[in-house]
Design a protein around this motif. Structure first.
Motif, mmCIF file in Angstrom:
data_model
loop_
_atom_site.group_PDB
_atom_site.id
_atom_site.type_symbol
_atom_site.label_atom_id
_atom_site.label_comp_id
_atom_site.label_asym_id
_atom_site.label_seq_id
_atom_site.Cartn_x
_atom_site.Cartn_y
_atom_site.Cartn_z
ATOM 1 N N PRO A 196 0.832 -1.207 0.000
ATOM 2 C CA PRO A 196 0.000 0.000 0.000
ATOM 3 C C PRO A 196 0.864 1.254 0.000
ATOM 4 C CG PRO A 196 -0.751 -1.554 1.671
ATOM 5 C CD PRO A 196 0.560 -2.070 1.168
ATOM 6 N N ALA A 197 0.386 2.287 -0.668
ATOM 7 C CA ALA A 197 1.126 3.541 -0.699
ATOM 8 C C ALA A 197 1.349 4.079 0.711
ATOM 9 C CB ALA A 197 0.373 4.562 -1.549
ATOM 10 N N ALA A 198 0.397 3.826 1.595
ATOM 11 C CA ALA A 198 0.541 4.298 2.973
ATOM 12 C C ALA A 198 1.738 3.656 3.656
ATOM 13 C CB ALA A 198 -0.734 4.021 3.763
ATOM 14 N N ASP A 199 2.058 2.420 3.296
ATOM 15 C CA ASP A 199 3.229 1.750 3.875
ATOM 16 C C ASP A 199 4.521 2.438 3.443
ATOM 17 O OD1 ASP A 199 1.682 -0.075 5.180
ATOM 18 O OD2 ASP A 199 2.214 -1.785 3.910
ATOM 19 N N LEU A 200 4.564 2.876 2.185
ATOM 20 C CA LEU A 200 5.759 3.560 1.693
ATOM 21 C C LEU A 200 5.985 4.847 2.474
ATOM 22 C CD1 LEU A 200 5.221 3.197 -2.180
ATOM 23 C CD2 LEU A 200 6.426 1.644 -0.623
ATOM 24 N N ALA A 201 4.925 5.598 2.672
ATOM 25 C CA ALA A 201 5.033 6.857 3.410
ATOM 26 C C ALA A 201 5.452 6.597 4.853
ATOM 27 C CB ALA A 201 3.702 7.600 3.373
ATOM 28 N N PHE A 202 4.867 5.575 5.461
ATOM 29 C CA PHE A 202 5.181 5.275 6.856
ATOM 30 C C PHE A 202 6.641 4.874 7.014
ATOM 31 C CE2 PHE A 202 5.494 1.972 10.193
ATOM 32 C CZ PHE A 202 5.198 2.755 11.298
ATOM 33 N N GLU A 203 7.123 3.979 6.174
ATOM 34 C CA GLU A 203 8.472 3.463 6.351
ATOM 35 C C GLU A 203 9.532 4.527 6.093
ATOM 36 O OE1 GLU A 203 9.441 0.795 7.720
ATOM 37 O OE2 GLU A 203 7.507 -0.232 7.880
ATOM 38 N N VAL A 204 9.364 5.343 5.055
ATOM 39 C CA VAL A 204 10.372 6.364 4.783
ATOM 40 C C VAL A 204 10.373 7.421 5.886
ATOM 41 C CG1 VAL A 204 8.917 7.882 3.340
ATOM 42 C CG2 VAL A 204 11.394 7.822 2.981
ATOM 43 N N SER A 205 9.190 7.748 6.395
ATOM 44 C CA SER A 205 9.103 8.751 7.453
ATOM 45 C C SER A 205 9.592 8.209 8.785
ATOM 46 C CB SER A 205 7.661 9.254 7.587
ATOM 47 O OG SER A 205 7.227 9.845 6.377
ATOM 48 N N LEU A 206 9.295 6.929 9.056
ATOM 49 C CA LEU A 206 9.769 6.317 10.296
ATOM 50 C C LEU A 206 11.295 6.273 10.310
ATOM 51 C CD1 LEU A 206 9.244 4.828 12.950
ATOM 52 C CD2 LEU A 206 9.042 2.701 11.629
ATOM 53 N N ALA A 207 11.901 5.897 9.171
ATOM 54 C CA ALA A 207 13.356 5.862 9.093
ATOM 55 C C ALA A 207 13.951 7.246 9.318
ATOM 56 C CB ALA A 207 13.793 5.303 7.736
ATOM 57 N N ALA A 208 13.341 8.258 8.704
ATOM 58 C CA ALA A 208 13.834 9.625 8.876
ATOM 59 C C ALA A 208 13.677 10.094 10.319
ATOM 60 C CB ALA A 208 13.085 10.565 7.929
ATOM 61 N N LEU A 209 12.551 9.720 10.940
ATOM 62 C CA LEU A 209 12.297 10.111 12.321
ATOM 63 C C LEU A 209 13.327 9.490 13.259
ATOM 64 C CD1 LEU A 209 10.492 11.465 14.446
ATOM 65 C CD2 LEU A 209 8.996 9.467 14.352
ATOM 66 N N VAL A 210 13.577 8.209 13.093
ATOM 67 C CA VAL A 210 14.534 7.528 13.965
ATOM 68 C C VAL A 210 15.951 8.033 13.707
ATOM 69 C CG1 VAL A 210 15.526 5.285 14.584
ATOM 70 C CG2 VAL A 210 13.058 5.503 14.232
ATOM 71 N N ASP A 211 16.282 8.289 12.439
ATOM 72 C CA ASP A 211 17.599 8.876 12.141
ATOM 73 C C ASP A 211 17.762 10.212 12.855
ATOM 74 O OD1 ASP A 211 18.383 6.779 10.556
ATOM 75 O OD2 ASP A 211 17.956 7.783 8.646
ATOM 76 N N GLY A 212 16.702 11.016 12.826
ATOM 77 C CA GLY A 212 16.749 12.316 13.497
ATOM 78 C C GLY A 212 16.898 12.176 15.003
ATOM 79 N N LEU A 213 16.219 11.177 15.576
ATOM 80 C CA LEU A 213 16.329 10.956 17.020
ATOM 81 C C LEU A 213 17.731 10.479 17.393
ATOM 82 C CD1 LEU A 213 12.857 9.322 17.771
ATOM 83 C CD2 LEU A 213 13.666 11.580 18.519
ATOM 84 N N ARG A 214 18.338 9.634 16.556
ATOM 85 C CA ARG A 214 19.714 9.203 16.821
ATOM 86 C C ARG A 214 20.640 10.415 16.851
ATOM 87 N NH1 ARG A 214 18.893 5.369 12.495
ATOM 88 N NH2 ARG A 214 18.254 3.318 13.287
ATOM 89 N N ALA A 215 20.479 11.299 15.859
ATOM 90 C CA ALA A 215 21.314 12.496 15.797
ATOM 91 C C ALA A 215 21.064 13.399 16.996
ATOM 92 C CB ALA A 215 21.054 13.254 14.494
ATOM 93 N N ARG A 216 19.811 13.515 17.394
ATOM 94 C CA ARG A 216 19.468 14.347 18.547
ATOM 95 C C ARG A 216 20.102 13.799 19.823
ATOM 96 N NH1 ARG A 216 15.454 18.148 19.940
ATOM 97 N NH2 ARG A 216 15.891 18.767 22.095
ATOM 98 N N LEU A 217 20.028 12.481 20.018
ATOM 99 C CA LEU A 217 20.608 11.871 21.208
ATOM 100 C C LEU A 217 22.123 12.040 21.210
ATOM 101 C CD1 LEU A 217 20.464 10.211 23.775
ATOM 102 C CD2 LEU A 217 20.439 8.134 22.378
ATOM 103 N N ALA A 218 22.754 11.862 20.045
ATOM 104 C CA ALA A 218 24.199 12.042 19.958
ATOM 105 C C ALA A 218 24.588 13.469 20.321
ATOM 106 C CB ALA A 218 24.687 11.692 18.560
ATOM 107 N N ALA A 219 23.805 14.438 19.853
ATOM 108 C CA ALA A 219 24.094 15.847 20.158
ATOM 109 C C ALA A 219 23.902 16.126 21.644
ATOM 110 C CB ALA A 219 23.191 16.751 19.320
ATOM 111 N N GLU A 220 22.842 15.574 22.235
ATOM 112 C CA GLU A 220 22.606 15.789 23.666
ATOM 113 C C GLU A 220 23.719 15.152 24.493
ATOM 114 O OE1 GLU A 220 18.814 14.960 25.331
ATOM 115 O OE2 GLU A 220 17.674 15.879 23.692
ATOM 116 N N THR A 221 24.143 13.962 24.082
ATOM 117 C CA THR A 221 25.201 13.267 24.818
ATOM 118 C C THR A 221 26.518 14.041 24.731
ATOM 119 O OG1 THR A 221 24.155 11.135 24.353
ATOM 120 C CG2 THR A 221 26.465 11.105 25.034
#
Length: 227
Positions: A196-221
């Protein structure tokens, strides 16, 4: 039939307990939506008087806390016990989306209600918090991270059950040629992958979100270590 023979079959009065009430409430919300839910309508569906419900539940909030538990029960947060926080978050997000996509009518209701009383759901949140803290997230950042991810998940759950042609501009296509081309390109990828097209949107956005959180945690640390 002799006088000593008892009739068998369904009882004239439905067997009522908290689980029957809560499951009936979830079925009712699935059918009529959050706005149509009421104690009176639930009692009518269960073929009992409204007062009978209060022998088993404290009231509407107690029923909805049980509904939250039913919806959230498939969300397995035990992955936070064994996986790194980012991998666990991805698994948790996928299960969370599937759980609420199965009951989209509950989203607007449960997203604005306190979680108190939903004991199994609270234990699920406890696992998430412990996993994020173990992964290095400061306690003050844990709830903002969790709520931010939840907000994305719930929107994605609604997208999953939205009409497939929601972004089809139809007769307005000539006015928005690049948008139309982008929609068609997405649909081609969706068809090629059989997803489903909704799966494509979810997976690309989830990956971007988690990548951003990793970067945020690294910066906070790094900030803490450098102070």
């Amino acid at each position: 039939m002799s006088a000593g023979t008892r009739r068998t079959g369904r009882p004239s009065t439905p067997v009522l307990d908290r689980e029957v009430i809560v499951r009936g409430a979830l079925d009712l919300i699935d059918d009529v939506g959050a706005q149509g839910f009421s104690i009176a309508l639930l009692a009518r569906r269960l073929r009992v008087r409204p007062s009978s419900l209060y022998n088993h539940v404290k009231g509407k909030d107690d029923i909805l806390a049980g509904v939250r538990e039913l919806v959230a029960d498939p969300i397995d947060a035990r992955v936070f016990d064994t996986l790194p926080w980012d991998e666990a978050l991805v698994s948790w997000a996928r299960l969370y989306r599937a759980a609420f996509a199965a009951h989209p009518q509950t989203i607007s209701l449960l997203a604005t209600m306190p979680v108190s009383g939903a004991h199994r759901t609270l234990r699920m949140y406890e696992s998430v918090v412990v996993g994020l803290e173990r992964g290095g997230w400061p306690t003050a950042s844990v709830i903002p991270v969790m709520v931010g991810v939840e907000s994305f998940i719930l929107g994605s759950a609604l997208d999953l059950v939205a009409p497939a042609a929601m972004f089809d501009p139809g007769p307005d296509s000539p006015q928005v040629p690049r948008f139309t081309a982008a929609v068609h390109a997405r649909d081609e990828v969706s068809a090629t992958q059989g997803r489903p097209a909704a799966d494509l949107a979810f997976e690309v956005s989830l990956a971007a979100l988690v990548d951003g959180l990793r970067a945020r945690l690294a910066a906070e640390t790094a900030s803490v270590e450098g102070s």
